[in-house]
Design a protein around this motif. Structure first.
Motif, PDB file in Angstrom:
ATOM      1  N   THR A   1      44.845  45.038  31.202  1.00 27.58           N
ATOM      2  CA  THR A   1      43.555  43.890  30.754  1.00 27.58           C
ATOM      3  C   THR A   1      44.447  42.640  30.475  1.00 27.58           C
ATOM      4  O   THR A   1      45.125  42.313  29.956  1.00 27.58           O
ATOM      5  CB  THR A   1      43.340  44.747  29.567  1.00 27.58           C
ATOM      6  OG1 THR A   1      41.691  43.567  29.621  1.00 27.58           O
ATOM      7  CG2 THR A   1      43.220  44.199  28.419  1.00 27.58           C
ATOM      8  N   GLY A   2      43.639  41.686  30.649  1.00 24.96           N
ATOM      9  CA  GLY A   2      43.219  40.381  30.355  1.00 24.96           C
ATOM     10  C   GLY A   2      42.961  39.681  29.272  1.00 24.96           C
ATOM     11  O   GLY A   2      42.432  40.668  28.356  1.00 24.96           O
TER      12      GLY A   2
ATOM     13  N   ALA B   1      46.829  40.588  35.100  1.00 19.74           N
ATOM     14  CA  ALA B   1      46.756  42.107  35.330  1.00 19.74           C
ATOM     15  C   ALA B   1      46.403  42.784  36.863  1.00 19.74           C
ATOM     16  O   ALA B   1      47.339  43.870  36.790  1.00 19.74           O
ATOM     17  CB  ALA B   1      45.084  42.166  34.613  1.00 19.74           C
TER      18      ALA B   1
ATOM     19  N   GLN C   1      37.356  44.867  30.946  1.00 19.90           N
ATOM     20  CA  GLN C   1      36.583  43.956  30.647  1.00 19.90           C
ATOM     21  C   GLN C   1      35.673  43.228  29.925  1.00 19.90           C
ATOM     22  O   GLN C   1      35.142  42.520  28.948  1.00 19.90           O
ATOM     23  CB  GLN C   1      35.427  43.395  31.706  1.00 19.90           C
ATOM     24  CG  GLN C   1      36.142  42.918  33.326  1.00 19.90           C
ATOM     25  CD  GLN C   1      35.457  42.348  33.948  1.00 19.90           C
ATOM     26  OE1 GLN C   1      34.834  41.074  33.869  1.00 19.90           O
ATOM     27  NE2 GLN C   1      35.807  42.219  35.377  1.00 19.90           N
TER      28      GLN C   1
ATOM     29  N   THR D   1      40.559  47.909  38.439  1.00 18.12           N
ATOM     30  CA  THR D   1      39.749  46.965  37.709  1.00 18.12           C
ATOM     31  C   THR D   1      40.467  46.859  36.238  1.00 18.12           C
ATOM     32  O   THR D   1      40.355  47.961  35.456  1.00 18.12           O
ATOM     33  CB  THR D   1      38.622  46.401  38.042  1.00 18.12           C
ATOM     34  OG1 THR D   1      37.924  47.926  37.532  1.00 18.12           O
ATOM     35  CG2 THR D   1      38.444  46.416  39.529  1.00 18.12           C
ATOM     36  N   PRO D   2      41.327  46.065  35.819  1.00 21.16           N
ATOM     37  CA  PRO D   2      41.302  45.463  34.502  1.00 21.16           C
ATOM     38  C   PRO D   2      39.463  45.957  33.767  1.00 21.16           C
ATOM     39  O   PRO D   2      38.943  45.055  34.285  1.00 21.16           O
ATOM     40  CB  PRO D   2      41.627  43.690  34.609  1.00 21.16           C
ATOM     41  CG  PRO D   2      41.443  43.145  35.130  1.00 21.16           C
ATOM     42  CD  PRO D   2      40.873  43.999  36.798  1.00 21.16           C
TER      43      PRO D   2
ATOM     44  N   TRP E   1      39.755  34.420  33.208  1.00 21.25           N
ATOM     45  CA  TRP E   1      39.634  34.856  34.979  1.00 21.25           C
ATOM     46  C   TRP E   1      41.657  35.602  35.496  1.00 21.25           C
ATOM     47  O   TRP E   1      41.762  35.976  36.212  1.00 21.25           O
ATOM     48  CB  TRP E   1      38.644  34.803  35.880  1.00 21.25           C
ATOM     49  CG  TRP E   1      37.302  34.966  35.350  1.00 21.25           C
ATOM     50  CD1 TRP E   1      36.386  35.179  34.857  1.00 21.25           C
ATOM     51  CD2 TRP E   1      36.527  36.239  36.328  1.00 21.25           C
ATOM     52  NE1 TRP E   1      35.728  36.034  35.189  1.00 21.25           N
ATOM     53  CE2 TRP E   1      35.223  36.533  35.967  1.00 21.25           C
ATOM     54  CE3 TRP E   1      36.405  36.687  38.156  1.00 21.25           C
ATOM     55  CZ2 TRP E   1      34.593  37.493  36.502  1.00 21.25           C
ATOM     56  CZ3 TRP E   1      36.554  37.321  38.556  1.00 21.25           C
ATOM     57  CH2 TRP E   1      35.152  37.655  37.785  1.00 21.25           C
TER      58      TRP E   1
ATOM     59  N   TRP F   1      39.945  38.903  44.700  1.00 16.71           N
ATOM     60  CA  TRP F   1      40.239  37.977  43.131  1.00 16.71           C
ATOM     61  C   TRP F   1      40.418  36.476  42.967  1.00 16.71           C
ATOM     62  O   TRP F   1      39.428  35.245  42.248  1.00 16.71           O
ATOM     63  CB  TRP F   1      40.458  39.031  41.958  1.00 16.71           C
ATOM     64  CG  TRP F   1      40.324  39.988  41.603  1.00 16.71           C
ATOM     65  CD1 TRP F   1      39.654  41.352  42.554  1.00 16.71           C
ATOM     66  CD2 TRP F   1      39.297  41.086  40.592  1.00 16.71           C
ATOM     67  NE1 TRP F   1      39.478  42.505  41.500  1.00 16.71           N
ATOM     68  CE2 TRP F   1      39.151  41.754  40.256  1.00 16.71           C
ATOM     69  CE3 TRP F   1      39.664  39.592  38.951  1.00 16.71           C
ATOM     70  CZ2 TRP F   1      38.657  42.054  38.840  1.00 16.71           C
ATOM     71  CZ3 TRP F   1      38.613  40.404  38.205  1.00 16.71           C
ATOM     72  CH2 TRP F   1      38.235  41.675  37.880  1.00 16.71           C
TER      73      TRP F   1
ATOM     74  N   ARG G   1      42.847  37.746  33.912  1.00 14.90           N
ATOM     75  CA  ARG G   1      43.029  39.006  34.922  1.00 14.90           C
ATOM     76  C   ARG G   1      43.246  38.770  35.906  1.00 14.90           C
ATOM     77  O   ARG G   1      43.635  40.446  36.740  1.00 14.90           O
ATOM     78  CB  ARG G   1      41.746  39.474  34.999  1.00 14.90           C
ATOM     79  CG  ARG G   1      40.852  39.529  33.784  1.00 14.90           C
ATOM     80  CD  ARG G   1      39.381  39.662  34.365  1.00 14.90           C
ATOM     81  NE  ARG G   1      38.290  39.459  32.587  1.00 14.90           N
ATOM     82  CZ  ARG G   1      37.509  38.991  32.216  1.00 14.90           C
ATOM     83  NH1 ARG G   1      35.993  38.631  32.522  1.00 14.90           N
ATOM     84  NH2 ARG G   1      36.677  38.787  31.398  1.00 14.90           N
TER      85      ARG G   1
ATOM     86  N   THR H   1      44.888  35.725  24.247  1.00 16.75           N
ATOM     87  CA  THR H   1      44.782  36.939  24.945  1.00 16.75           C
ATOM     88  C   THR H   1      46.232  37.483  23.019  1.00 16.75           C
ATOM     89  O   THR H   1      46.008  38.496  23.040  1.00 16.75           O
ATOM     90  CB  THR H   1      45.487  37.291  25.411  1.00 16.75           C
ATOM     91  OG1 THR H   1      46.947  36.212  26.096  1.00 16.75           O
ATOM     92  CG2 THR H   1      44.914  36.883  27.191  1.00 16.75           C
TER      93      THR H   1
END
Lengths: 223, 223, 223, 223, 223, 223
Positions: free
Chosen positions: B109-110, B75, B92, B89-90, B69, A69, B72, B118
């Motif tokens: 999640t981000g 996250a 989206q 995976t976070p 990003w 990532w 994320r 956020t």
């Protein structure tokens, strides 16, 4: 148009000045080639992985995934700078890379799968697109016959075969940094006959020399 | 099971010790709640955005996207630590967050969209899941009546209404850091009647106190 | 090719005659521009939302989501008429809009996220694509200094700054309909320096005048 | 848990009162079954398709696609009311329906593909999930031996075979409305041995009677 | 550029020699048309379905699904040979086919949905893209008036209407193999006025003749 | 519940009788474990790849991709038989496998990426899910000290370390078939400390013995 597949080591993503020069080079190339750029993770990746270990993430899957990532974050820097000539997010599978490479002038991607280096991604992309040569901007600009930090008579090589390089890596003749291409990547180079042109990551413009037929680094020959 | 929706400021993601305590708290909570965690970007986000400016990315879209990003990536640290009790995976989009919140014990999640904090994501998730309160671990643990760094008689508030907080933010009575919740987020709090419990990000365990009905920070009331 | 980003109010989607003229205008434009059209929800959206309230859906998330899907249905009308010069489904995230805008001559999209107007989507798309002006076909064709339905001496304005418009909206000097652009959208206009050209939705051909440098409506200046 | 697969005609989606009763029935059912609901398009679909024709969309693909999106909008009404016991968006392929049916207590979907009725979707879902009976709330609550609007002696049938129904449809013995299940749907009923229980769409509670083994409509037998 | 929509029977995918000729024809066509190829399943599909029955898979959904995946495998053979002029995976929904048909010179797809033949997919694609004729390389190259294996005086037909063909299929005048286009596909041909040009699958080059206005097979007229 | 990760060689997919026994074993296991099955390509893969070579597909990427799709077809056979206890399509990325493994009682997947064996997928899945042992039903049921087809005194081994196995593979002491696990897979076994239990693919029931602590094959120890 021909495909141009290259990798930029994660080290390049901490200096704006250097990145700007890469962006110039990629822009120029995109006039004559479909360009695919693979980005490494570098220092930030290493730091995030350290935090991960600190919270008891010992799984290699997750440590690698975090590194991947970060390499995507580095890809995003180039994507933002090259927009709108590129897909607005880094593709996350090999098939998505192919799709993007057909549709956009420039494609920028990071790592793909835990357990696999971005050097392997470089070779995978080349194989999928049928490219016979890749360009690898790495921390070392040339492969040496011996460890140049120890032996004053160490000679930079203009060419080395995969077979020789494998021997050098396995016998640890060169320090860790020189193991710049892992065995899996070399295997793909052999099986699909792909030459790897090593270039000094501090000099993005070497790509133009390489395109003119010169060899400003080391060529790893698929034999 | 009830939903528990919380946000952790990006600042928390540089210290392994602190993160470990958050992970403990989330694990405990996931026994009794479906937990959704929104992660901020923090220092690394700011540094990446700086590099982005250095390569002439002036578009707010791309600067924000890079920050998103990084959030994320933060996250992902929690995801790796909480695996396999969470989506790998976070998510989206808001719809993906809802889907994940139904299917997994914990969702992390981000950020979601350029131009939106956020903190707004925190309120959007609460609105979508029908939660009437959210928990916000922020750099400041309480809202003050005046700037506490300037006025020794500044008092921490146990409650403040959205209307008052808006006035405070617009008149810049408090320094920038205290504008912890932006106007869009406050608007959603009002329209969907959601209380925001502010908590000190250095003390994740305050969440247990808050769940027992205490108020170890400031409550922003949706009026 | 340059990007042309415009919004058509939901009101336009009940009259075939008017829609046909929009389609003509968009077809003509697509010869010289990459066109992105954002469609509103309008009357049908309001009716569906009423049915939703009737079955006790009180969540703002779901009421908005239903309105968004109606705006996508309106987008589909244009997509069907413009096929195959456009993606066969309305993109549902900002990133998908960017991708479509690069790949297809015309992109048509509706709303994106609950809590956000299609006017905001218009500005988000412009910011993401780097457009410095957007065209907004709205129920009112011009902004007035006072409420024209009450004051016979109300004057249509050829220009108004965002700052002035915000004041007008907050002080409710103009009736609700004139609050055609919400505060979030105006904020994006300011931060990314985007001019909003208001046009009368009953006259799609005004776009040609606007492109020739004329101002057949009101310009909202990003100051 | 067993699967319960049912279709609600688009006609039901204009009355909040009726919809509320459907929601009650579905909620009750979801305690004992995994429920999949297919929603029709109805009046709004017809009106949108008319607008589409008005802007010279003559392609059957696009006219059907617009009808399908209206049926999805109807699905969204139920989804909003049943949230969070259902996927937050209507699945758009048969595979997505299966996935959702496994993961969520209730799944709500509209049409799938141009050229195919939602009655066919009903049978496709049943076949995919291995259900041996489907429930179809239709504008007519029973199949008649003759046109009941013309012949006072027309008798409602409690059962009819697919073979007989096909004959009735082909010979146009009954008016258009009675062709409630198209030939493709009947073909699937035959090949996978699925019984279709017709029920009056104005009486959602008939489903409870049907589950108790009664036959408050007409059964179409797969022979 | 105009769309060229064709189907190749699964039978063609066992002979490399024949496939090579198809690839040549498609390459030539892609210079002047956007080409969409639908591939059948053939012998391997039948064998896999037999194994499926052997492990007690009796569901028509799953038996068809397995056949569909074999047709996609056949599509992949063409995709690999035509790369990079085509999407690297066969599209799996009608909407994905449209998207691919707009973006890539050649699109190759297999079956789509259980219960539907690849002949139906051929007509669905034509309808979606607005093509007025499709080319169908089938096991029989022409439709006959009577069963040619039984009646020496059976005549090949240069044209037949859908109405006549339906009668022939229903009355089983011709053996099974001649029921090459199913009723659903014929229905779409009628409703969207699409002519089906039948061609002998052993002679891919007939396509050039057909494009020059000749009729080297049988035309199924949409009446 | 614990994860059970196993691979079945492609050879098993040509016999219905054998497959039926695997299905029984997997059904029984799914009562006590979350099961993930990786399927090989086998004979059909080899035949398709031969056809591919016949049409001049020389790219290793495409030859491997075709083999991967055959392994997915094999996965589909199990999916159809185990439905609805499994995702209706084989997951196609490592992340999708993790997601499926959390959500469904059984997950069945084929190969993932060209250049990588399904043995590697087996280890990747185990690493991602934190499993410390995998079960590999292979064409050979045990590893031998020497080539058993040549040396009558060759002994089956109950255990072998990765280091020894690597030596055996590199020195080609055993015939090709015995190189059942490639070097990449062995590397992952080492780095994440995963034991590989080799079992005879003709005897699926050996899995029960292995679960009872017996060793009815060879264990490859991660040293």
């Amino acid at each position: 148009m021909e495909y141009m597949v290259l990798k930029i080591t994660g080290k390049a993503f901490t200096s704006s000045d250097l990145l700007l020069r890469y962006i110039e080079v990629i822009r120029a190339l995109s006039k004559t080639h479909r360009v695919v750029v693979v980005t490494g993770g570098g220092e930030i990746a290493r730091r995030y992985i350290e935090v991960a270990r600190g919270i008891n993430i010992n799984s290699n899957y997750w440590l690698d995934e975090i590194g991947i990532w970060v390499s995507r974050l580095n890809a995003l820097l180039l994507i933002g700078a090259l927009s709108p000539f590129t897909s607005p997010t880094p593709p996350q599978t090999l098939e998505d890379i192919i799709r993007a490479a057909i549709l956009y002038p420039v494609t920028v991607t990071g790592g793909l799968i835990p357990g696999q280096s971005t050097a392997l991604v470089l070779l995978q992309v080349a194989e999928a697109l049928g490219a016979s040569r890749v360009y690898y901007f790495s921390a070392i600009g040339k492969v040496y016959s011996k460890d140049p930090t120890k032996y004053p008579d160490a000679q930079p090589l203009s060419e080395i075969t995969v077979t020789e390089l494998k021997r050098v890596i396995e016998q640890k003749i060169l320090p860790g940094d020189y193991a710049l291409v892992d065995l899996h990547a070399l295997e793909l180079a052999i099986r699909s006959n792909i030459e790897i042109q090593i270039l000094d990551y501090k000099k993005p413009e070497l790509l133009f020399e390489a395109l003119r037929g010169q060899n400003p680094g080391t060529r790893i020959l698929p034999r």
